[in-house]
Write an enzyme that holds these catalytic residues in place. Structure first.
Site, PDB file in Angstrom:
ATOM      1  N   HIS A 181       0.931  -1.135   0.159  1.00 43.16           N
ATOM      2  CA  HIS A 181       0.053  -0.110   0.008  1.00 43.16           C
ATOM      3  C   HIS A 181       0.741   1.212   0.087  1.00 43.16           C
ATOM      4  CE1 HIS A 181      -3.263   2.424   1.571  1.00 43.16           C
ATOM      5  NE2 HIS A 181      -2.432   3.187   2.081  1.00 43.16           N
ATOM      6  N   GLU A 182       1.832   1.373   0.713  1.00 45.63           N
ATOM      7  CA  GLU A 182       2.719   2.424   0.861  1.00 45.63           C
ATOM      8  C   GLU A 182       3.502   2.700  -0.291  1.00 45.63           C
ATOM      9  OE1 GLU A 182       2.192   4.630   3.189  1.00 45.63           O
ATOM     10  OE2 GLU A 182       0.907   3.421   4.244  1.00 45.63           O
ATOM     11  N   HIS A 235       1.791   4.389  -3.158  1.00 43.74           N
ATOM     12  CA  HIS A 235       1.799   5.850  -2.903  1.00 43.74           C
ATOM     13  C   HIS A 235       3.052   6.311  -3.688  1.00 43.74           C
ATOM     14  CE1 HIS A 235      -1.787   6.287  -0.609  1.00 43.74           C
ATOM     15  NE2 HIS A 235      -1.220   5.654   0.520  1.00 43.74           N
ATOM     16  N   GLU A 238      -6.084   6.812  -0.844  1.00 37.84           N
ATOM     17  CA  GLU A 238      -6.028   5.621  -0.046  1.00 37.84           C
ATOM     18  C   GLU A 238      -6.858   4.509  -0.847  1.00 37.84           C
ATOM     19  OE1 GLU A 238      -4.051   5.520   2.320  1.00 37.84           O
ATOM     20  OE2 GLU A 238      -3.413   7.546   2.419  1.00 37.84           O
TER      21      GLU A 238
END
Length: 305
Positions: free
Chosen positions: A140-141, A144, A216
């Site tokens: 997930h990070e 980004h 997100e």
């Protein structure tokens, strides 16, 4: 260099529109300050210096504020191994790996581009998550970073930060009501600057939060598709959200300023109408999306190993 993270056209469009609108707001804000303060050189120098500092040193500022430090492979071999595997899978440069000595289970990514990025996890997160769950959070990070929305949210937040600082300075200064301040023109100028700053802060606040909530969801989607294990990410979300609710509020206040950068909001779920001003979508929204992806991939939600 393009990574293997699934591209998101809607995210790109939203980032472009947000930056365009904030750019217009930025130009108007600077122009208003120049007119009110009657010193274009001072305004331009201060604004450019603050923007440059936030853009170039955002990773260091975030790590310092969250008591994080870069760690070597020898210190956290398993953490580095997960990041190495995900970066190879996504075909992207490996970011600096950092750890924050905080009990709050969370993670964040920062940096101006994929070649100058940092991914940081808290010790509270490392203690509580299973390997598959940690992989989902780190994916997930990393998404980004790959989608460059970390840089966009950093730049976008600058205007709100600057306007907020001006508002705080005006409110805590002695311009209004000070005995030694007799110049009504000075008071009028400060009142005008305060009004413009408050309006700019409010508009940038709304624009940034709308973008933040979508990014997100985009990161959840990209991480689930890259790893092929949306259930692991769903499990991590549920576990982290429930744990944060039990962390004392006084231990979370330090993280509140950087809430938009975190995997989950630093102060947990927002109740009622406040969720519309939150930096993150609700847990139900995130789990619902992961459930749909799990169904598309043929993986039952809840299976994390």
């Amino acid at each position: 260099m393009r990574s293997r993270f699934r591209s998101d056209r809607q995210l790109t469009v939203r980032m472009t529109v947000t930056m365009f609108l904030l750019g217009l707001l930025y130009v108007g804000f600077v122009a208003a300050l120049i007119v009110l303060l009657k010193s274009w050189l001072l305004v331009v120098v201060v604004v450019a210096a603050m923007l440059g500092a936030q853009f170039w040193f955002s990773d260091r500022i975030a790590l310092f504020a969250m008591r994080g430090k870069a760690v070597e492979r020898e210190e956290y071999p398993e953490l580095h191994a997960v990041v190495d595997r995900l970066c190879a899978l996504a075909d992207m440069p490996k970011p600096v790996v950092a750890v924050s000595e905080m009990d709050m289970p969370n993670a964040f990514a920062t940096g101006r581009n994929p070649d100058n990025a940092v991914v940081c996890v808290t010790t509270g997160l490392l203690r509580r998550l299973e390997p598959a769950e940690l992989e989902g959070v780190l994916a997930h990070e990393l998404s980004h970073v790959a989608h460059k929305d970390v840089a966009v949210i950093t730049i976008a937040s600058f205007l709100g930060v600057m306007a907020g600082l001006i508002v705080r300075f005006a409110l805590y200064s002695q311009v209004f009501g000070g005995r030694d301040r007799k110049d009504q023109n000075t008071i009028a100028v400060f009142a005008a600057v305060l009004g413009v700053s408050m309006a700019v802060y409010a508009l940038s606040f709304l624009l940034i939060r709308a973008l933040s909530r979508y990014r997100e969801l985009a990161a959840d989607r990209a991480a689930a598709l890259l790893t092929g294990r949306p259930s692991a990410l769903a499990s991590a979300l549920t576990k982290v959200d429930g744990t944060i609710a039990r962390i004392p509020s006084k231990d979370l206040r330090t993280a509140q300023a950087f809430s938009a950068f975190y995997f989950t909001p630093a102060l947990g779920a927002e109740p009622g109408i406040a969720r519309y001003f939150s930096t993150h979508p609700t847990l139900d929204q995130r789990l619902e999306q992961l459930g749909r992806i799990s169904g598309e991939l043929g993986e039952p939600v809840g299976k994390t190993d």
